[in-house]
Design a protein around this motif. Structure first.
Motif, PDB file in Angstrom:
ATOM      1  N   GLN A 105     -10.125  -7.759   7.803  1.00  0.00           N
ATOM      2  CA  GLN A 105     -11.328  -7.026   8.151  1.00  0.00           C
ATOM      3  C   GLN A 105     -11.027  -5.540   8.272  1.00  0.00           C
ATOM      4  O   GLN A 105      -9.887  -5.139   8.556  1.00  0.00           O
ATOM      5  CB  GLN A 105     -11.905  -7.546   9.472  1.00  0.00           C
ATOM      6  N   SER A 106     -12.053  -4.731   8.060  1.00  0.00           N
ATOM      7  CA  SER A 106     -11.886  -3.288   8.227  1.00  0.00           C
ATOM      8  C   SER A 106     -11.579  -2.984   9.691  1.00  0.00           C
ATOM      9  O   SER A 106     -12.012  -3.700  10.600  1.00  0.00           O
ATOM     10  CB  SER A 106     -13.153  -2.559   7.779  1.00  0.00           C
ATOM     11  N   PRO A 107     -10.804  -1.937   9.943  1.00  0.00           N
ATOM     12  CA  PRO A 107     -10.470  -1.579  11.321  1.00  0.00           C
ATOM     13  C   PRO A 107     -11.724  -1.321  12.151  1.00  0.00           C
ATOM     14  O   PRO A 107     -12.779  -0.955  11.629  1.00  0.00           O
ATOM     15  CB  PRO A 107      -9.623  -0.310  11.162  1.00  0.00           C
ATOM     16  N   THR A 108     -11.593  -1.505  13.453  1.00  0.00           N
ATOM     17  CA  THR A 108     -12.729  -1.295  14.357  1.00  0.00           C
ATOM     18  C   THR A 108     -13.127   0.173  14.414  1.00  0.00           C
ATOM     19  O   THR A 108     -14.294   0.494  14.604  1.00  0.00           O
ATOM     20  CB  THR A 108     -12.385  -1.795  15.762  1.00  0.00           C
ATOM     21  N   THR A 109     -12.155   1.058  14.242  1.00  0.00           N
ATOM     22  CA  THR A 109     -12.488   2.479  14.177  1.00  0.00           C
ATOM     23  C   THR A 109     -12.927   2.824  12.755  1.00  0.00           C
ATOM     24  O   THR A 109     -12.484   2.205  11.789  1.00  0.00           O
ATOM     25  CB  THR A 109     -11.273   3.339  14.557  1.00  0.00           C
ATOM     26  N   ALA A 110     -13.795   3.797  12.629  1.00  0.00           N
ATOM     27  CA  ALA A 110     -14.332   4.157  11.320  1.00  0.00           C
ATOM     28  C   ALA A 110     -13.217   4.609  10.385  1.00  0.00           C
ATOM     29  O   ALA A 110     -12.296   5.318  10.784  1.00  0.00           O
ATOM     30  CB  ALA A 110     -15.376   5.256  11.480  1.00  0.00           C
ATOM     31  N   VAL A 111     -13.308   4.182   9.141  1.00  0.00           N
ATOM     32  CA  VAL A 111     -12.326   4.579   8.135  1.00  0.00           C
ATOM     33  C   VAL A 111     -12.684   5.969   7.630  1.00  0.00           C
ATOM     34  O   VAL A 111     -13.806   6.217   7.187  1.00  0.00           O
ATOM     35  CB  VAL A 111     -12.309   3.573   6.966  1.00  0.00           C
ATOM     36  N   SER A 112     -11.742   6.870   7.704  1.00  0.00           N
ATOM     37  CA  SER A 112     -12.016   8.250   7.322  1.00  0.00           C
ATOM     38  C   SER A 112     -11.928   8.432   5.817  1.00  0.00           C
ATOM     39  O   SER A 112     -11.355   7.613   5.099  1.00  0.00           O
ATOM     40  CB  SER A 112     -11.010   9.191   7.999  1.00  0.00           C
ATOM     41  N   ALA A 113     -12.511   9.536   5.343  1.00  0.00           N
ATOM     42  CA  ALA A 113     -12.445   9.858   3.925  1.00  0.00           C
ATOM     43  C   ALA A 113     -11.041  10.317   3.560  1.00  0.00           C
ATOM     44  O   ALA A 113     -10.245  10.714   4.419  1.00  0.00           O
ATOM     45  CB  ALA A 113     -13.467  10.934   3.609  1.00  0.00           C
ATOM     46  N   SER A 114     -10.768  10.276   2.254  1.00  0.00           N
ATOM     47  CA  SER A 114      -9.470  10.696   1.722  1.00  0.00           C
ATOM     48  C   SER A 114      -8.311  10.000   2.431  1.00  0.00           C
ATOM     49  O   SER A 114      -7.381  10.632   2.940  1.00  0.00           O
ATOM     50  CB  SER A 114      -9.315  12.221   1.827  1.00  0.00           C
ATOM     51  N   SER A 115      -8.382   8.692   2.500  1.00  0.00           N
ATOM     52  CA  SER A 115      -7.330   7.917   3.148  1.00  0.00           C
ATOM     53  C   SER A 115      -7.081   6.639   2.353  1.00  0.00           C
ATOM     54  O   SER A 115      -7.790   6.327   1.396  1.00  0.00           O
ATOM     55  CB  SER A 115      -7.707   7.583   4.594  1.00  0.00           C
ATOM     56  N   THR A 116      -6.065   5.905   2.768  1.00  0.00           N
ATOM     57  CA  THR A 116      -5.678   4.660   2.110  1.00  0.00           C
ATOM     58  C   THR A 116      -5.515   3.568   3.153  1.00  0.00           C
ATOM     59  O   THR A 116      -5.019   3.813   4.257  1.00  0.00           O
ATOM     60  CB  THR A 116      -4.351   4.843   1.344  1.00  0.00           C
ATOM     61  N   CYS A 117      -5.954   2.374   2.806  1.00  0.00           N
ATOM     62  CA  CYS A 117      -5.762   1.218   3.686  1.00  0.00           C
ATOM     63  C   CYS A 117      -5.327   0.056   2.811  1.00  0.00           C
ATOM     64  O   CYS A 117      -6.018  -0.299   1.842  1.00  0.00           O
ATOM     65  CB  CYS A 117      -7.050   0.879   4.432  1.00  0.00           C
ATOM     66  N   ALA A 118      -4.177  -0.543   3.125  1.00  0.00           N
ATOM     67  CA  ALA A 118      -3.634  -1.606   2.278  1.00  0.00           C
ATOM     68  C   ALA A 118      -2.953  -2.664   3.133  1.00  0.00           C
ATOM     69  O   ALA A 118      -2.530  -2.396   4.266  1.00  0.00           O
ATOM     70  CB  ALA A 118      -2.642  -1.028   1.266  1.00  0.00           C
ATOM     71  N   ILE A 119      -2.864  -3.873   2.593  1.00  0.00           N
ATOM     72  CA  ILE A 119      -2.053  -4.931   3.189  1.00  0.00           C
ATOM     73  C   ILE A 119      -1.245  -5.603   2.079  1.00  0.00           C
ATOM     74  O   ILE A 119      -1.573  -5.483   0.896  1.00  0.00           O
ATOM     75  CB  ILE A 119      -2.893  -5.990   3.927  1.00  0.00           C
ATOM     76  N   THR A 120      -0.204  -6.315   2.490  1.00  0.00           N
ATOM     77  CA  THR A 120       0.659  -7.012   1.553  1.00  0.00           C
ATOM     78  C   THR A 120       0.575  -8.511   1.799  1.00  0.00           C
ATOM     79  O   THR A 120       0.692  -8.958   2.941  1.00  0.00           O
ATOM     80  CB  THR A 120       2.119  -6.547   1.707  1.00  0.00           C
ATOM     81  N   LEU A 121       0.353  -9.266   0.734  1.00  0.00           N
ATOM     82  CA  LEU A 121       0.401 -10.719   0.805  1.00  0.00           C
ATOM     83  C   LEU A 121       1.790 -11.139   0.353  1.00  0.00           C
ATOM     84  O   LEU A 121       2.176 -10.888  -0.803  1.00  0.00           O
ATOM     85  CB  LEU A 121      -0.656 -11.352  -0.099  1.00  0.00           C
ATOM     86  N   ARG A 122       2.542 -11.754   1.235  1.00  0.00           N
ATOM     87  CA  ARG A 122       3.926 -12.128   0.913  1.00  0.00           C
ATOM     88  C   ARG A 122       3.986 -13.628   0.661  1.00  0.00           C
ATOM     89  O   ARG A 122       3.702 -14.444   1.543  1.00  0.00           O
ATOM     90  CB  ARG A 122       4.850 -11.729   2.048  1.00  0.00           C
ATOM     91  N   LEU A 123       4.343 -13.978  -0.569  1.00  0.00           N
ATOM     92  CA  LEU A 123       4.421 -15.381  -0.990  1.00  0.00           C
ATOM     93  C   LEU A 123       5.881 -15.743  -1.163  1.00  0.00           C
ATOM     94  O   LEU A 123       6.550 -15.259  -2.082  1.00  0.00           O
ATOM     95  CB  LEU A 123       3.657 -15.585  -2.296  1.00  0.00           C
ATOM     96  N   ASP A 124       6.377 -16.607  -0.279  1.00  0.00           N
ATOM     97  CA  ASP A 124       7.800 -16.946  -0.296  1.00  0.00           C
ATOM     98  C   ASP A 124       7.990 -18.255   0.456  1.00  0.00           C
ATOM     99  O   ASP A 124       7.516 -18.401   1.592  1.00  0.00           O
ATOM    100  CB  ASP A 124       8.611 -15.832   0.375  1.00  0.00           C
ATOM    101  N   THR A 125       8.682 -19.204  -0.150  1.00  0.00           N
ATOM    102  CA  THR A 125       8.863 -20.506   0.497  1.00  0.00           C
ATOM    103  C   THR A 125       9.858 -20.468   1.642  1.00  0.00           C
ATOM    104  O   THR A 125      10.096 -21.507   2.271  1.00  0.00           O
ATOM    105  CB  THR A 125       9.332 -21.559  -0.536  1.00  0.00           C
ATOM    106  N   LYS A 126      10.454 -19.326   1.935  1.00  0.00           N
ATOM    107  CA  LYS A 126      11.326 -19.271   3.112  1.00  0.00           C
ATOM    108  C   LYS A 126      10.502 -19.225   4.396  1.00  0.00           C
ATOM    109  O   LYS A 126      11.027 -19.467   5.483  1.00  0.00           O
ATOM    110  CB  LYS A 126      12.253 -18.063   3.034  1.00  0.00           C
ATOM    111  N   TYR A 127       9.197 -18.927   4.265  1.00  0.00           N
ATOM    112  CA  TYR A 127       8.342 -18.933   5.442  1.00  0.00           C
ATOM    113  C   TYR A 127       7.864 -20.354   5.705  1.00  0.00           C
ATOM    114  O   TYR A 127       7.380 -21.030   4.791  1.00  0.00           O
ATOM    115  CB  TYR A 127       7.134 -18.010   5.243  1.00  0.00           C
ATOM    116  N   VAL A 128       7.967 -20.779   6.932  1.00  0.00           N
ATOM    117  CA  VAL A 128       7.615 -22.150   7.270  1.00  0.00           C
ATOM    118  C   VAL A 128       6.154 -22.439   6.977  1.00  0.00           C
ATOM    119  O   VAL A 128       5.775 -23.562   6.633  1.00  0.00           O
ATOM    120  CB  VAL A 128       7.937 -22.439   8.751  1.00  0.00           C
ATOM    121  N   GLU A 129       5.291 -21.419   7.050  1.00  0.00           N
ATOM    122  CA  GLU A 129       3.872 -21.636   6.816  1.00  0.00           C
ATOM    123  C   GLU A 129       3.541 -21.819   5.337  1.00  0.00           C
ATOM    124  O   GLU A 129       2.405 -22.130   5.001  1.00  0.00           O
ATOM    125  CB  GLU A 129       3.046 -20.487   7.393  1.00  0.00           C
ATOM    126  N   GLN A 130       4.533 -21.641   4.450  1.00  0.00           N
ATOM    127  CA  GLN A 130       4.286 -21.800   3.020  1.00  0.00           C
ATOM    128  C   GLN A 130       5.182 -22.835   2.356  1.00  0.00           C
ATOM    129  O   GLN A 130       4.923 -23.211   1.211  1.00  0.00           O
ATOM    130  CB  GLN A 130       4.477 -20.460   2.298  1.00  0.00           C
TER     131      GLN A 130
END
Length: 536
Positions: free
Chosen positions: A208-233
């Motif tokens: 979800q977008s942050p609770t504070t307003a996203v400012s102009a001229s900025s970047t927002c990113a996340i990483t999806l990590r796919l790896d069987t070493k994680y117990v959840e995968q």
């Protein structure tokens, strides 16, 4: 003779009883030693004697081996932390003790045969009752069946949010929110991230977008990590990601070019850059199997200088290899119902005088062949959506305008107004002017439907553009199509459409084959498309 037989029987019975007692004692010792081993090395004792640990099911095709991705089921972990590598609130956490200790999801084959039982006994004691236990009992996982006894399987909360079934302590460990109950005392854990720069490893995570307003001229990113070493995968190696845009609002494009951009990297699927309003849309993204290689997929927003509201809620589903619900290769969108609605990105039923159609779009939209009246569908038909708020359900490229006697193409496009209510088909049309021009029709922006036929007349075309959906051609060059839309059907299976746009809405006044094979007029206020589809 009777006495001799009786004596032998008594001796054999006594010997067998001694052997059985010795076997039970050694079995008890083996259990105690293995429990001590886990408690010392891993910090907890698994329920390794539970029969649910060894489900006897058919091995699905395409898996690396029969032990790939196993996880323990039904084991109690409350009050302990067996997850040496995991993601908490979008950040990867790692215990240094015993890194990778659950890499086989509990008692894997090598752990059973070499890691515990074979080496937990002294060399003098050759009795190893479980040395080949894993080889005698086949262990496999069916990705098409969510076993409620397993951890991290999908669930749905009462308000419709997707989650995973885990013990309550594990839900807290990952920073999730328990929403309802699953079997065996587990909870349906809904995981939400509302930060920039986090890492996602859990299936059914909401970004979800942050609770504070996203400012102009900025970047927002996340990483999806796919790896069987994680117990959840590790139980389900991942081969595909589905993104569902629950909500999505950014700045509108300028002449079709996004000011704010959302883009995906790290996947084998080339996803187009999108922006604007995309609530209800989705994407399927192919990735290499996480059982063979780890993959980092990045989702990124880049916000321009425009001052506008930016908000989003994106559900991230990680789809296991071999599952029957994976989208076909090279299908960015995949629809699995006999009827429904399909829209281009940023299409909305709103009155607009600016371009909502996005530039540089190139992707396939696929439809699963469904059962209709007990039989597989033989054709798919599409027709334009009904609009009630002033929107335009179909507008891809201004129809070509060619005037005889014109000396330059620029004269044509600037002095001759074009009726924007007509359909258009094909790729080019030749003018009879002086000089003559080859003018693009549905060459640069178009919706392609293989063997698309008018459901009534049978007239056929495969490329559609203009302001109406109709395969028929018009009477002359000034009237390239018709002013009405019709239902278009195709019997080519698998059912799919291709949407493509170029990088500009401006006029193309100079043709430079083969990259720019024909001139084209300027586009104005293109909206994209909204179609109702039906399989028959």
């Amino acid at each position: 003779m009777f006495k001799i037989v009786l004596l032998i029987s008594i001796v054999l019975t006594f010997s067998r009883a001694c052997d059985e007692n010795n076997g039970e004692e050694q079995l008890a010792i083996a259990r105690q030693q293995s429990d001590e081993y886990f408690a010392s090395a891993f910090g907890y004792t698994p329920d390794s004697w539970n029969h649910l640990y060894y489900p006897n099911s058919r091995l699905p095709s395409g898996y690396f081996n029969q032990y790939e991705g196993r996880t323990p089921s039904g084991s109690s972990m409350d009050g302990i932390d067996p997850y040496n590598t995991h993601s908490v609130n979008g950040e990867v956490k790692s215990d240094q003790q015993g890194v990778g200790r659950l890499a086989l999801g509990g008692l894997g084959a090598s752990l059973i045969n070499t890691g515990i039982f074979n080496h937990r006994f002294t060399p003098a004691n050759t009795w190893r009752p479980f040395s080949n236990f894993a080889n005698r009992i086949p262990i496999s996982y069916n990705p098409n069946f969510d076993n409620p006894l397993d951890t991290f399987d999908a669930c749905t909360s009462p308000n419709g949010d997707a989650g995973i079934c885990v013990p309550g302590s594990v839900c807290s460990l990952f920073g999730g929110r328990p929403s309802s109950s699953c079997v065996l005392g587990k909870v349906c854990c809904v995981n939400t991230i509302s930060t920039c720069g986090g890492t996602v490893t859990l299936n059914n995570t909401y970004w979800q977008s942050p609770t504070t307003a996203v400012s102009a001229s900025s970047t927002c990113a996340i990483t999806l990590r796919l790896d069987t070493k994680y117990v959840e995968q590790l139980k389900k190696p991942i081969c595909q990601i589905r993104l569902d845009f629950v909500s999505f609002t950014t700045a509108q494009p300028t002449a079709g070019t996004c000011v704010d951009t959302f883009q995906v990297s790290g996947t084998t699927t080339v996803a187009p850059v999108i922006c604007g309003d995309n609530a209800g849309q989705h994407m399927y993204l192919d990735v290499p199997s996480s059982a063979l290689t780890s993959t980092d997929v990045q989702l990124m927003f880049n916000f321009g200088a425009a001052t506008t509201t930016r908000s989003w809620n994106i559900k991230i589903a990680m789809l296991p290899c071999g599952a029957s619900y994976l989208a076909p290769t090279d299908c960015l969108q995949y629809f699995t119902a006999a009827t429904g609605k399909v829209k281009s990105f940023n299409w909305q039923d709103v009155a607009s005088t600016t371009t909502r159609q996005l530039n540089n779009q190139k992707y396939n939209i696929c439809f699963r062949t469904e059962l209709v009246s007990g039989s597989r569908a033989t054709q798919m038909c599409v027709s334009i959506c009904t609009v009630t708020n002033g929107g335009d359900a179909f507008y891809i490229t201004t129809p070509a305008a060619v005037v005889t006697g014109a000396t330059t193409f620029l004269t044509v496009v600037t002095t001759t107004p074009v009726a924007t209510s007509q359909s258009n088909v094909g790729t080019t049309v030749s003018s009879t002017g002086n000089p003559a021009f080859v003018v693009a029709t549905c060459l640069y922006d178009f919706l392609q439907i293989a063997s698309g036929q008018d459901a009534t007349t049978g007239v056929e075309a495969d490329r559609f553009c203009g302001n109406q959906l109709n395969p028929a051609t018009g009477a002359n060059l000034l009237n390239p199509g018709l002013t009405t839309s019709t239902q278009v059907c195709t019997s080519i299976r698998p059912f799919r459409m291709t949407f493509k746009t170029d990088g500009t809405e401006a006029a193309i006044s100079i043709a430079t084959p083969p990259t720019v094979p024909a001139v084209a007029g300027a586009d104005a206020a293109n909206t994209g498309f909204c179609l109702d589809y039906q399989e028959k």
